[in-house]
Design an enzyme around this catalytic site. Sequence first.
Site, short mmCIF file in Angstrom:
data_model
loop_
_atom_site.label_atom_id
_atom_site.label_comp_id
_atom_site.label_asym_id
_atom_site.label_seq_id
_atom_site.Cartn_x
_atom_site.Cartn_y
_atom_site.Cartn_z
N ASP A 292 60.08 62.75 44.71
CA ASP A 292 60.56 63.67 45.74
C ASP A 292 60.54 62.95 47.08
O ASP A 292 60.41 61.72 47.13
CB ASP A 292 59.62 64.90 45.77
CG ASP A 292 60.37 66.16 46.16
OD1 ASP A 292 60.84 66.23 47.30
OD2 ASP A 292 60.49 67.07 45.31
N HIS B 7 59.84 68.77 51.83
CA HIS B 7 60.10 69.10 50.43
C HIS B 7 59.04 68.55 49.49
O HIS B 7 58.47 69.26 48.66
CB HIS B 7 61.50 68.60 50.05
CG HIS B 7 62.03 69.22 48.80
ND1 HIS B 7 61.83 68.66 47.56
CD2 HIS B 7 62.74 70.36 48.60
CE1 HIS B 7 62.42 69.42 46.64
NE2 HIS B 7 62.97 70.46 47.24
N SER C 219 63.70 74.19 43.32
CA SER C 219 62.75 73.07 43.43
C SER C 219 61.33 73.54 43.16
O SER C 219 60.55 72.89 42.46
CB SER C 219 62.80 72.48 44.84
OG SER C 219 63.92 71.68 45.00
#
Lengths: 226, 427
Positions: free
Chosen positions: B183, B214, B363
Amino acid sequence: MAAAACALAAPTLARAQVGATVTAASDFRLRGVSLSDRRAALSFSLASDQANGLYFGGTATLTDTAHEGPEFLGHSEYIGYAHRGARGPGIDLGISRQDYRVYLERRYRVRYTQVYAGLIGDNLRTHVSWLPNYPRDGVDVIYADADAAMRPAPNWRVSGHVGVLNRLGGAYERDGPRHRADLRLGLAREFEGSEVELAWVAVSAKPRQHPEEARGGLVLSASVFF
Amino acid sequence: MFARLPTLLAALALLALAGPVLAQAPATSRPAADLPAMASAGVAERQVLVLLRLPPEHFRADGGYAGGYGGGVGRAARQRIAERLAREHGLALAEGWPMPLVGLDCFVMTAPPGRAPAQVAAELARDREVAWSEPMHVYRAEGAAAGPPNDPLYRLQPAAREWRLADLHQIATGKDVRVAVVDSGVDTAHPDLAGRIQLSQDFVPDHPGRAELHGTGVAGVIAAVEGNHLGIVGVAPEARLMALRACWQPGEGSSTICDTLSLAKALHFAVEHDAQVINLSLAGPPDLLLGRLIDAAQARGAVVVSAADPRLARGGFPASHPGVVAVTDDPARGGEIPAYVAPGRDVPTTQPGGRWSLVAGSSFAAAHVSGLYALMRQRDPHERGPPALVPAHTGGPIDACATLLRVSAPCRACACAQPASYAAARP
């Protein structure tokens, strides 16, 4: 052997990856034993890998003798086949020929053919080799070895090698100890197109022709790849 | 030819040591950083990957062994081939990255403006030296911030209610299961991730930004520390995270992106370091190289979890890749695309700078499932491949308790084995 290699490689030569190496080393050792009387050596190697798994190559080595200057020490060639699938270890099979005139006060020749088979893992490679009629007719040798390598940091490589030579038959006095182990630990710094390595190499017992030699020592080498 | 070998030895040593300087010639490795700075995925969208065969390590008369990476001599041969290809096709060679797990050496080449990468890749693939070539694909993270930072509590976590997190943790906490978070950068100093990050590796150093929204959010959903009086509880609070930065956030408020090469590097690293669960909270176009690496991961027993994007065919890639566990946060889409449904709306999670915030998207649904697999791996470490998850009803959300109980020893006393009404969300 070279002719056989060329014949086998011909159909796929266009897809071969061919490389050359020049290595300068402070000593030239074979299975832990110095063949250059602990003097510097310069090796030229060629290696070719085919798309079908076939590979072959050879090395020629010079040493810096004490009195006569650079002198041809010997050469080696090999041809083999390696394959690794999507899972599990790969296989490696082949044959190699070594021919060296050992540089010592009393010269002698090391010349043999070896047939080898091995398994290839992610960071480990093992081989078992059979050396028929080595060091003389009627005496065979089995040599088992393992190599491992890891990268503790980018461009640094730590490698290890351990090998055990087992003589089948022959007499101790004439042929040396029945079992002999050799060990090699190396630290290499890789650069773009070259590397420098410092290795510690040792043997468990000295060959009878090398009574003066220490059982271990450091070898510094520098290689340039083409 | 030479007077004395020691002189030559010294000269060669100098030549070897000078390697990095000599290698600055055009069209050699490195210059990803030398290329004009990318605002986002600009240059990546003009790049192609050229995959050359990386032969397995084999016997060498000189005894050289480089641990699967082919050694210097083979690498030099492939570099030469790559340079020739770049020259013949009018490309700039950007960098290379060997991937011994899949027997490939990957070179990145940049096409000049105006040339379509797909066309360039097709031309390169015709060369006999090339295993295959493909355009560099760009992937986008499937999640976004859902609001300003707040002061989240465990009770706010959807998983606390919907997955009965406290009950799950009576059975397993993911202890010592290795989970790779491929990520953007994870805030390794976040107090709610203290002690959970086994290692951190940056595969996009030319896009600075160590801790990003994120990646930090995904890491928190998977493994935030339990019982520390801070923030949230991860689904697998005792898992060991590999924070593999393969994506980046180009600017404030922009979406998180990754490319084929950065993902391939991180995936290769994860497989090489025995990740048991690999979380890919992203989606994009199908990719052969990434597919090979996912196959290699699965062949070694790793579970690969991916976010599914309902706007892409079959949820996009890697969710659509065989064997990958595809996850969406949208219950309405659960029946439309082949994906499991997991919590992904208004999820409180960790954020850079020791903060917490609400996030949303597939996600984070994928991160929940990666955590759940970590729990399952703890209970059944020898399981190979992803055991099926149990949906509450056809096409419905995952029943985490039923899923975990299926791989656990019988446990009548576990709260998870009791009806859901027993399991009030407990802080």
